[in-house]
Design a protein around this motif. Structure first.
Motif, PDB file in Angstrom:
ATOM      1  N   LEU A 196      -0.776  -9.431  54.612  1.00 20.98           N
ATOM      2  CA  LEU A 196      -0.004  -8.922  55.744  1.00 20.98           C
ATOM      3  C   LEU A 196      -0.153  -9.829  56.965  1.00 20.98           C
ATOM      4  O   LEU A 196       0.823 -10.217  57.591  1.00 20.98           O
ATOM      5  CB  LEU A 196      -0.465  -7.505  56.078  1.00 20.98           C
ATOM      6  N   PHE A 197      -1.394 -10.190  57.303  1.00 20.17           N
ATOM      7  CA  PHE A 197      -1.647 -11.007  58.489  1.00 20.17           C
ATOM      8  C   PHE A 197      -1.283 -12.468  58.301  1.00 20.17           C
ATOM      9  O   PHE A 197      -0.813 -13.123  59.211  1.00 20.17           O
ATOM     10  CB  PHE A 197      -3.118 -10.927  58.904  1.00 20.17           C
ATOM     11  N   LYS A 198      -1.531 -12.993  57.121  1.00 24.13           N
ATOM     12  CA  LYS A 198      -1.346 -14.423  56.906  1.00 24.13           C
ATOM     13  C   LYS A 198       0.020 -14.772  56.324  1.00 24.13           C
ATOM     14  O   LYS A 198       0.333 -15.941  56.154  1.00 24.13           O
ATOM     15  CB  LYS A 198      -2.455 -14.964  56.013  1.00 24.13           C
ATOM     16  N   ASP A 199       0.815 -13.738  55.992  1.00 25.33           N
ATOM     17  CA  ASP A 199       2.141 -13.939  55.420  1.00 25.33           C
ATOM     18  C   ASP A 199       2.075 -14.868  54.210  1.00 25.33           C
ATOM     19  O   ASP A 199       2.834 -15.824  54.086  1.00 25.33           O
ATOM     20  CB  ASP A 199       3.111 -14.476  56.475  1.00 25.33           C
ATOM     21  N   LEU A 200       1.099 -14.576  53.349  1.00 23.79           N
ATOM     22  CA  LEU A 200       0.871 -15.346  52.127  1.00 23.79           C
ATOM     23  C   LEU A 200       0.914 -14.409  50.929  1.00 23.79           C
ATOM     24  O   LEU A 200       0.780 -13.199  51.090  1.00 23.79           O
ATOM     25  CB  LEU A 200      -0.526 -15.990  52.177  1.00 23.79           C
ATOM     26  N   GLN A 234      -7.892  -7.974  61.914  1.00 22.97           N
ATOM     27  CA  GLN A 234      -7.714  -9.409  61.702  1.00 22.97           C
ATOM     28  C   GLN A 234      -9.043 -10.079  61.370  1.00 22.97           C
ATOM     29  O   GLN A 234      -9.100 -10.951  60.505  1.00 22.97           O
ATOM     30  CB  GLN A 234      -7.104 -10.069  62.938  1.00 22.97           C
ATOM     31  N   LEU A 235     -10.107  -9.678  62.047  1.00 30.81           N
ATOM     32  CA  LEU A 235     -11.433 -10.233  61.774  1.00 30.81           C
ATOM     33  C   LEU A 235     -11.853  -9.914  60.338  1.00 30.81           C
ATOM     34  O   LEU A 235     -12.342 -10.785  59.621  1.00 30.81           O
ATOM     35  CB  LEU A 235     -12.464  -9.682  62.771  1.00 30.81           C
ATOM     36  N   LYS A 236     -11.649  -8.684  59.910  1.00 31.82           N
ATOM     37  CA  LYS A 236     -11.988  -8.285  58.546  1.00 31.82           C
ATOM     38  C   LYS A 236     -11.153  -9.090  57.549  1.00 31.82           C
ATOM     39  O   LYS A 236     -11.665  -9.557  56.531  1.00 31.82           O
ATOM     40  CB  LYS A 236     -11.748  -6.785  58.355  1.00 31.82           C
ATOM     41  N   ALA A 237      -9.875  -9.293  57.843  1.00 34.74           N
ATOM     42  CA  ALA A 237      -9.012 -10.081  56.959  1.00 34.74           C
ATOM     43  C   ALA A 237      -9.521 -11.514  56.852  1.00 34.74           C
ATOM     44  O   ALA A 237      -9.556 -12.096  55.761  1.00 34.74           O
ATOM     45  CB  ALA A 237      -7.567 -10.069  57.470  1.00 34.74           C
ATOM     46  N   GLU A 238      -9.935 -12.085  57.957  1.00 35.02           N
ATOM     47  CA  GLU A 238     -10.451 -13.461  57.957  1.00 35.02           C
ATOM     48  C   GLU A 238     -11.751 -13.554  57.163  1.00 35.02           C
ATOM     49  O   GLU A 238     -11.948 -14.482  56.373  1.00 35.02           O
ATOM     50  CB  GLU A 238     -10.661 -13.950  59.394  1.00 35.02           C
ATOM     51  N   GLN A 239     -12.639 -12.583  57.342  1.00 36.00           N
ATOM     52  CA  GLN A 239     -13.901 -12.576  56.598  1.00 36.00           C
ATOM     53  C   GLN A 239     -13.636 -12.477  55.097  1.00 36.00           C
ATOM     54  O   GLN A 239     -14.239 -13.188  54.300  1.00 36.00           O
ATOM     55  CB  GLN A 239     -14.781 -11.403  57.051  1.00 36.00           C
ATOM     56  N   ARG A 240     -12.755 -11.585  54.704  1.00 35.99           N
ATOM     57  CA  ARG A 240     -12.448 -11.422  53.285  1.00 35.99           C
ATOM     58  C   ARG A 240     -11.768 -12.665  52.724  1.00 35.99           C
ATOM     59  O   ARG A 240     -12.026 -13.069  51.606  1.00 35.99           O
ATOM     60  CB  ARG A 240     -11.571 -10.192  53.068  1.00 35.99           C
ATOM     61  N   SER A 241     -10.892 -13.250  53.512  1.00 32.61           N
ATOM     62  CA  SER A 241     -10.187 -14.459  53.079  1.00 32.61           C
ATOM     63  C   SER A 241     -11.169 -15.588  52.818  1.00 32.61           C
ATOM     64  O   SER A 241     -11.056 -16.306  51.826  1.00 32.61           O
ATOM     65  CB  SER A 241      -9.172 -14.858  54.138  1.00 32.61           C
ATOM     66  N   GLN A 242     -12.158 -15.749  53.679  1.00 34.42           N
ATOM     67  CA  GLN A 242     -13.173 -16.795  53.515  1.00 34.42           C
ATOM     68  C   GLN A 242     -13.993 -16.600  52.247  1.00 34.42           C
ATOM     69  O   GLN A 242     -14.366 -17.554  51.592  1.00 34.42           O
ATOM     70  CB  GLN A 242     -14.098 -16.836  54.745  1.00 34.42           C
ATOM     71  N   ARG A 243     -14.284 -15.354  51.892  1.00 36.54           N
ATOM     72  CA  ARG A 243     -15.058 -15.066  50.681  1.00 36.54           C
ATOM     73  C   ARG A 243     -14.283 -15.422  49.417  1.00 36.54           C
ATOM     74  O   ARG A 243     -14.865 -15.654  48.375  1.00 36.54           O
ATOM     75  CB  ARG A 243     -15.460 -13.599  50.612  1.00 36.54           C
TER      76      ARG A 243
END
Length: 116
Positions: free
Chosen positions: A64-68, A105-114
């Protein structure tokens, strides 16, 4: 006030154990909130469970946030009651709550990095 606004936009979906909610590579425009049950988040090959989420957790926010496309597969571990918020409603409701958007957004970024 925030809860009231968001509740009016949610759609309910009930899923059975092992039912696929979405697959890695799917295009996603929704975020899911778990009201009851557990959901396994699988890697792209669906060989390894990356996380198990339960009541009160949300998922699907990365796409949703990264439009990917979806970066993982979500599959119900148990019977689940899910609430779904689509992108349009998400943007509309969260417009007045920037601090909540930042936390998601922070949670999305953390999950994306994992997932990298």
């Amino acid at each position: 006030e925030f809860i009231l606004e968001i509740a009016q936009q949610l759609r309910e979906r009930i899923v059975a154990p092992n039912e696929c909610i979405f697959k890695a590579g799917d295009f996603g425009k929704e975020v899911f909130f778990i009201a009851h049950g557990t959901v396994n988040i699988w890697d792209q090959s669906e060989e390894k469970v990356l996380n198990t989420l339960g009541k009160g957790n949300f998922f699907g926010e990365i796409a949703l946030f990264k439009d990917l496309p979806r970066t993982a597969t979500a599959r119900a571990n148990t019977y689940c009651d899910l609430y779904i918020l689509n992108q349009h409603a998400f943007e509309e409701v969260f417009e007045g709550y920037p601090e909540i958007v930042k936390r998601i957004q922070l949670k999305a970024e953390q999950r994306s990095q994992r997932l990298l």
